[in-house]
Structure formats: C-alpha cells, structure tokens
Design a protein around this motif. Structure first.
Motif, mmCIF file in Angstrom:
data_model
loop_
_atom_site.group_PDB
_atom_site.id
_atom_site.type_symbol
_atom_site.label_atom_id
_atom_site.label_comp_id
_atom_site.label_asym_id
_atom_site.label_seq_id
_atom_site.Cartn_x
_atom_site.Cartn_y
_atom_site.Cartn_z
ATOM 1 N N UNK A 122 0.845 -1.199 0.000
ATOM 2 C CA UNK A 122 0.000 0.000 0.000
ATOM 3 C C UNK A 122 0.880 1.249 0.000
ATOM 4 N N UNK A 123 0.492 2.213 -0.822
ATOM 5 C CA UNK A 123 1.231 3.477 -0.880
ATOM 6 C C UNK A 123 0.235 4.626 -0.872
ATOM 7 N N UNK A 124 0.703 5.781 -0.390
ATOM 8 C CA UNK A 124 -0.101 6.998 -0.510
ATOM 9 C C UNK A 124 0.587 7.893 -1.527
ATOM 10 N N UNK A 125 -0.110 8.239 -2.596
ATOM 11 C CA UNK A 125 0.465 9.119 -3.611
ATOM 12 C C UNK A 125 0.132 10.553 -3.277
ATOM 13 N N UNK A 126 1.122 11.382 -3.227
ATOM 14 C CA UNK A 126 0.920 12.806 -2.961
ATOM 15 C C UNK A 126 -0.110 13.084 -1.882
ATOM 16 N N UNK A 127 0.095 12.498 -0.689
ATOM 17 C CA UNK A 127 -0.864 12.811 0.383
ATOM 18 C C UNK A 127 -0.685 14.256 0.849
ATOM 19 N N UNK A 128 -1.759 14.818 1.437
ATOM 20 C CA UNK A 128 -1.575 16.072 2.177
ATOM 21 C C UNK A 128 -0.825 15.696 3.448
ATOM 22 N N UNK A 129 0.139 16.489 3.876
ATOM 23 C CA UNK A 129 0.859 16.103 5.089
ATOM 24 C C UNK A 129 1.291 17.324 5.895
ATOM 25 N N UNK A 130 1.515 17.108 7.191
ATOM 26 C CA UNK A 130 2.068 18.143 8.066
ATOM 27 C C UNK A 130 3.138 17.485 8.920
ATOM 28 N N UNK A 131 4.205 18.221 9.143
ATOM 29 C CA UNK A 131 5.229 17.717 10.059
ATOM 30 C C UNK A 131 4.908 18.268 11.446
ATOM 31 N N UNK A 132 4.819 17.380 12.427
ATOM 32 C CA UNK A 132 4.502 17.821 13.789
ATOM 33 C C UNK A 132 5.793 18.103 14.517
ATOM 34 N N UNK A 133 5.957 19.342 14.939
ATOM 35 C CA UNK A 133 7.192 19.674 15.644
ATOM 36 C C UNK A 133 7.151 19.056 17.044
ATOM 37 N N UNK A 134 8.318 18.860 17.637
ATOM 38 C CA UNK A 134 8.430 18.156 18.915
ATOM 39 C C UNK A 134 7.443 18.675 19.953
#
Ligand code: ADP
Ligand code: MG
Length: 692
Positions: A122-134
């Motif tokens: 399974x793969x996600x193509x071009x998902x929307x994403x956010x990096x969560x800072x520490x």
C-alpha cells in the motif's frame, strides 16, 4: 435585530468573491446553505497504518524511517512512515529539495490520503501532510469534513470557512431562513427541522454512517430531497393554475362533424382511442383550458384522436392549430388531414419556417381572418406575428421536443385576449411513470394503450457491420418480393451536414450494389418540396428503398414498408430507436428491423441493443432507458427544469414521488402561503428564467 439574508453580509465577502459565488448560483445565505457537500472526508480520527484499506482515504500519523529518491521511469521520492501497527510508503513525483529535507528520519508526520496498491504494497500518492514539531499536537477535525462543488477562484478552504461562519449564524438564529414544512409533517415522517438538517449535512458528527450519507438515505438528506421535489411539483401546479385561471371556450358537441369524418374512414376507432377522445371531450366542456397529455405508443393512432378532438372545436366555429416538431412531420399531417377534412368542407392552413414572402402573407391573412380553420405547421405557428382570429384548441404532436414553459406560453394565442385555447399534447415517447409524475405534473394524462388491429410484431436483430453485404442482399430479396424498406443513416446529432453527407454516400453505395431497385433519398437539408415528393413516391410504391437520416423518426406512415435497417444504432437513444422502428410493422406483412452496429460495442450499448431485441413495448423500453442512462438524458435537459435539481436525484429518489405529490396537494390547499416561498427557495432564478 434584523436577520441576515445576503451572502455579502458575511465577513470577508466583497464584490469580487460575491461575483465568484454567483457562478456557483450562490446569492443568498440560503443558497449557501443549500450548496451541499457532494462527499465527505473523515479527518476526525487517526487510522493505524496496519488497518488501512485500499481506496479508503484516511488520516495516519507516524515516524519517518527513511526518505529516498528513486530513479525509475520517473524520478520519485519515497518516504517510509511507521507507527505501532505497521509501515507504509508515501510517494511523491513532484517534490523539492526542501520537501525532501522535511522528511528527516525520526520526524513525526501526519498525513491524509487514499491508499493504493503500489510497488511496495500500500502506498499513498501525494498525500496532504504536516510535520509535527516536537511536543506539539495538532487537533483532529471534530466532524466529518465536507467537500463542496467548487469552481475556479474559490477553494474548498474558502467555501468551508464561509460555511462555518454562516452555520454559526444559523445556530444563533441570526439568519433569515424559515422552515417552510408544516411541523406536523416533521413528526409524521420523522424528519429533522430545516435548521437541524442543514447543520448536520454541513458538519456531520464523526460517528455518522458515511455509507448512509453517500447513498442519500440519511433523514437529513431526505428532508431536503422531499422539500426540493415538492418545490418543483408546486411550480408546475402554479403554472397549471395560471393557465387554468384563463377562460376557454366550453364546448358541448353533438358530434355531427366527428360522425361525418368517421364515415369516410375505412376503420373504426379502437376502444382506447374512443376512451381517450371521451376524456378529452369531458375537459372541453369546462370553461377553462384543457391541459392534457396523450401518451400513445408509436402507431397507436394519435392522429385520429387529435382529429376527432379538432372536430368538436371546428364544428363550434373555432380554429384549431396542430404543431409538429419537424417540417416533414408537419407535411405528413397536412396531407393526412387534408384528405380527411377537405371533403367535409373544412379549410386547412399551412405555416412552416420555409413558407416565405407572398405565400406566408397569404397564410397569415387566412389565419387572422379565420378563413383557415385547421392550421397545420411547425413552431413557426407560434411566432409573434401569427394572429389567430378564433383559436380554440392547440394540438402539439410529439411533445418531448417542446419545453414545458414554452408550451404554457401558447395560451396567449387565444381569442382576442379573452379566451385561451385548450391544449392537447401528444407524445409517442412513453415516459416512465415516476418521471411523468414530476415532469408533467401540470398535465392530465391519457394513455392509448391499445394498437389498431392487424399489426404484426417486428422481429429485431443486431448484426455487426462486418456483415453489411449480407444485409444489403437481404434488402434486395425483400424488395424483390414486393416489400419496401428503410435504410436509416445516423451520425452524431450536432452535424446535420455530415449526417446528410453520410446518407448521400450510402444512397450511392446502395444504388451501385442494388441496380434493380428504385432507391430514394431524404434528408434534412433537402427542400421541403423535394422531401415531400420523395415521401409521396415511397408511399405510392414508386420507390422500393428509402435511404434516410433520422428525419423519418416520427410520424411517417407507409404500411407496405416491412424492413428497416438502422446503421450505428448504438449512437441513438432507445426512445429514438423505438420511434424509428415504429415506421415498420404498420401493415399486415411480417416486419423486420436490423440494427447494423459498429463493433466492438461497449457494455452499455450491448445492454441497450438487447433491450430493443427483447421488447416492442415503448413503456418497457423507456423504463430500461431510464435505468441505463438516467433521467436527464431521457427527458432532454432544458425541457423540464428537473436537470437543475440540487439535492434530489430522480433515479435514486423516484420512489418518493407519490409522497411528494400528496404533499404538494396538501400544501396547496392547506398552507398556500408557503407555496411561493418554497418555489423561490428551490427554483428562484430558474423559474423566472424559464418563464421568459
Ligand atoms: P401515431 O400514434 O404513431 O401517430 P398514427 O396516428 O400515425 O399513429 O396512426 C398510424 C396508422 O394507423 C395510420 O395509418 C392510421 O390511419 C392508422 N389507424 C389509426 N387508427 C386506426 C384504427 N382504429 N384502426 C385501424 N387503423 C388505424
Ligand atoms: Mg404521430
């Protein structure tokens, strides 16, 4: 405090945004509320990676376990993301160096996307994403996320924010939005209030059953669907009421002229014809306009019914107008009716687009002086400069080509602004009951459900055009035995020129292949006299084979024709095929129809041709057409206003129509003050537009 109603009263909506919203038909706050999501996303909970399902969009959150650039056919960035339950790959084909750097090993990423099967599971193509800072956490959405129909210049985000703002106002009762359905109905049918329904549909709680919503079965949806269908039904009631507020000549006929007409015919009316004529005559005795639709399958004898109805008016000294959708059909009627009526001393009139100059002036004068008693023509009959002296009845043949509203505007052609004409509409396109109920709610309906005796069934076969030579040979032998045949050429609607060219080519090809046969050609670009001449020669059996475009679709009547070849039938709607095929099977000889298709056929086309082979019942065919193609195509757009449905779907919600009809009746009589607001709410501009 005055309640808000305009979209421009929301914060942040200036002239520019307002204009863009107009493109989405959103002007008032109510319009905004009725601009409903067409689907929902669930961003309210995090799905464990191990629990992802292909094609089911979800939010996941995990740690980056590595990011690599792959150089395959296309360069891509592959990011491995892991949570307690598993690992998945995110794949990006477009990415920047900065993006790659965000995915440093150990970073926490939350993303939303649709899992698909890819090279690494399974793969996600071009998902929307956010990096969560520490140490930071991002809240999840409290409800399902609506996805709205959007347009260039207005993003989803923008629409969502507008809705959020508007919904807050709605919650606080600061919006001018009245619940127009009687409270007792809500209890009786267990429907939510308008406010609750809207709040729910724009922000369904996370535990909502998405499948129920997607199938349009949720009570909140049902509430709006019912309301919308009701508004449409009421708008037709209203049009009908407007027409019937006029006065029309009340006719009590002793049927002298009818008897005289029937005496010269070689047949007597069928029971069904007689019954329908009685229904019409009942209407004609009323002092307001009849609005009656006569449905009768191809060949059921609608012309005679029309003629008998005309007799009553003619005898009382009124004019009758008969309008057909095409010139060729109008001419056919003119010929038929002249044959029936001239011997009875009735003078016919004729008006079509091609009647010009002196001839037109003469026609107009005859119509204006009532010298022309029975006037046959195309829609040219209803141009502004056509003035009838004493028009008592309008008969419209093959109604599906005329719009509801167009039809209702004909009432102005009546007697010197005093009396409006009765209206009789005849259609051979059987309309499935559910559709008829909503599209023709303004009409009373009669059905001619019996064919004249002596008709023989038509055998229909579908043959690939690779076997064209065999089909040509079949035409040859049929004609050699004294039969006559049609060869119908079809092409894409838009290009009449191409269609005529194709017919000309086919006529040449067949003339070369069948030198012993007398072959004629008719198409839409020929002069009316040429067409009429060819048709007359075919009818007189001076021609064996008639090559034609779909101009012969309706009304043409040559009983000796018993074979029809239809080229590229896959391009036509079933109703149209049924019409065409109805040109044969009119005599006593066994008739055949060959659907000469271009292979390979799509699945849908196969299904549709199968319906044609299985059945000769116009109603069954129409029901199947509805199943396969949906109501929009079947009725044609523009014509009903039904294509403008916002939440309802006639195919999905058709079973609600009987309930809607009862509701409309109740509302009309018990709560008349809500009728106009309901129509305005749901049809608004559309109704105004359609009435022009
Ligand atoms: P449609 O309903 O398709 O318009 P028409 O009015 O053209 O059908 O009628 C088809 C044919 O049937 C015509 O030739 C007409 O004269 C003939 N016809 C109509 N009524 C009867 C009847 N009661 N008995 C026998 N033939 C009839
Ligand atoms: Mg007809």
């Amino acid at each position: 405090m005055a309640k808000l109603s305009q979209i421009t009263e929301l914060k942040g909506v200036g002239p520019k945004l307002a204009e863009q919203l107009h493109k989405l038909q959103i002007r008032s706050l109510a319009d905004l509320f009725f601009h409903l999501p067409f689907r929902y996303e669930d961003r309210s909970q995090i799905t464990p990676i191990g629990g992802l399902q292909p094609m089911r969009p979800a939010v996941i959150q995990g740690e980056v376990r590595g990011a690599t650039v792959l150089f395959g056919k296309r360069r891509s960035l592959l990011v491995k993301l892991q949570d307690h339950s598993g690992v998945i790959s995110l794949r990006f084909y477009h990415f920047s160096a900065a993006q790659k750097n965000q995915f440093s090993t150990g970073a926490t990423i939350r993303c939303y996307g649709e899992p698909r099967r890819g090279a690494s599971g399974l793969e996600l193509y071009h998902p929307e994403y956010t990096r969560l800072e520490d140490g930071l956490d991002l809240p999840l959405e409290p409800s399902l996320t609506p996805v709205y129909p959007a347009t260039d210049g207005i993003s989803q985000q923008r629409l969502r924010l507008l809705h959020e703002q508007a919904l807050e106002l709605l919650k606080a009762d600061q919006v001018d939005l009245t619940d127009l359905l009687p409270v007792t109905w809500l209890q009786q049918w267990q429907l939510p209030t308008l406010k609750d329904a809207l709040l729910f549909l724009h922000t369904p709680p996370r535990e909502t059953n998405l499948a129920l919503l997607e199938s349009g079965q949720h009570p909140a949806q049902k509430r709006l669907i019912l309301e919308e269908l009701l508004a449409h039904q009421l708008s037709l009631h209203k049009l009908r009421a407007q027409v019937q507020a006029d006065e029309a000549p009340a006719i009590h006929s002793d049927k002298t002229l009818q008897r005289a007409l029937l005496q010269q015919l070689p047949f007597t009316p069928t029971g069904a014809q007689q019954r329908v004529v009685n229904e019409i005559e009942q209407d004609l005795t009323q002092p307001y306009p009849m609005l009656r639709l006569v449905q009768g399958d191809v060949g059921s004898g609608k012309t005679l019914v029309a003629a008998l109805a005309a007799c009553d008016l003619l005898q009382a000294g009124f004019q009758v107008a008969l309008m057909a959708p095409t010139e060729i059909l109008a001419e056919q009627h003119l010929n038929n009716l002249s044959g029936w009526f001239e011997p009875l001393g009735i003078k016919l009139g004729w008006l079509a687009g091609k009647v010009k100059g002196k001839a037109r002036e003469r026609s107009l004068a005859e119509i204006a002086s009532a010298e022309a008693q029975l006037v046959v023509g195309t829609h040219a009959l209803f141009q502004d400069d056509v003035h009838f002296a004493r028009l008592g009845l309008i008969i419209i043949d093959e109604q599906h080509r005329f719009g509801v509203h167009q039809r209702l505007s004909l009432r102005e052609k009546g007697v010197a602004q005093k009396l409006s004409p009765h209206q009789l509409i005849m259609t051979a396109t059987p309309i499935p009951r559910t559709l008829a109920m909503s599209a023709y709610a303004d009409l009373d309906t009669s059905v001619i459900d019996e064919l004249p005796p002596g008709r023989s069934p038509i055998t229909t076969v579908a043959i690939t055009d690779q076997r064209r030579p065999e089909v040509i040979e079949r035409v040859n032998s049929a004609c050699a035995e004294g039969a006559q045949a049609y060869w119908v050429c079809t092409l894409i609607e838009e290009s009449e020129a191409l269609q005529c060219q194709a017919a000309e080519n086919t006529a040449q090809e067949l003339t070369a292949a069948l030198p012993h046969l007398r072959i004629g050609l008719v198409h839409g670009r020929m002069k009316a006299v040429e067409k009429a001449d060819i048709m007359a020669r075919f009818k007189a059996h001076e021609l064996d084979l008639l090559v034609a475009t779909t101009v012969i679709e309706v009304g043409v009547d040559v009983p000796n024709a018993s074979l029809m070849i239809i080229e590229n039938p896959e391009r036509l709607g079933l109703a149209q095929l049924h019409q065409l095929r109805g040109r044969v099977g009119r005599g006593s000889a066994k008739s055949h129809c060959v659907l000469l298709y271009k292979s390979p056929l799509s699945f849908t086309s196969k299904q549709r041709l199968q319906v044609m082979r299985d059945s000769q019942d116009g109603f069954y065919i129409a029901e199947q057409d509805l199943q396969i193609r949906g109501p929009g195509e079947l009725l044609g757009t523009r014509q009903t206003g039904l294509q403008m449905l916002r939440v309802a779907d006639l195919q999905r919600d058709g079973d609600l129509l009987p309930q809607v009809r009862d509701m409309a009746q109740q509302l009309w009589t018990l709560h008349p003050q809500t009728v106009e607001p309901l129509i305005q709410r749901w049809l608004g501009d559309a109704e105004r537009f359609a009435n022009v």
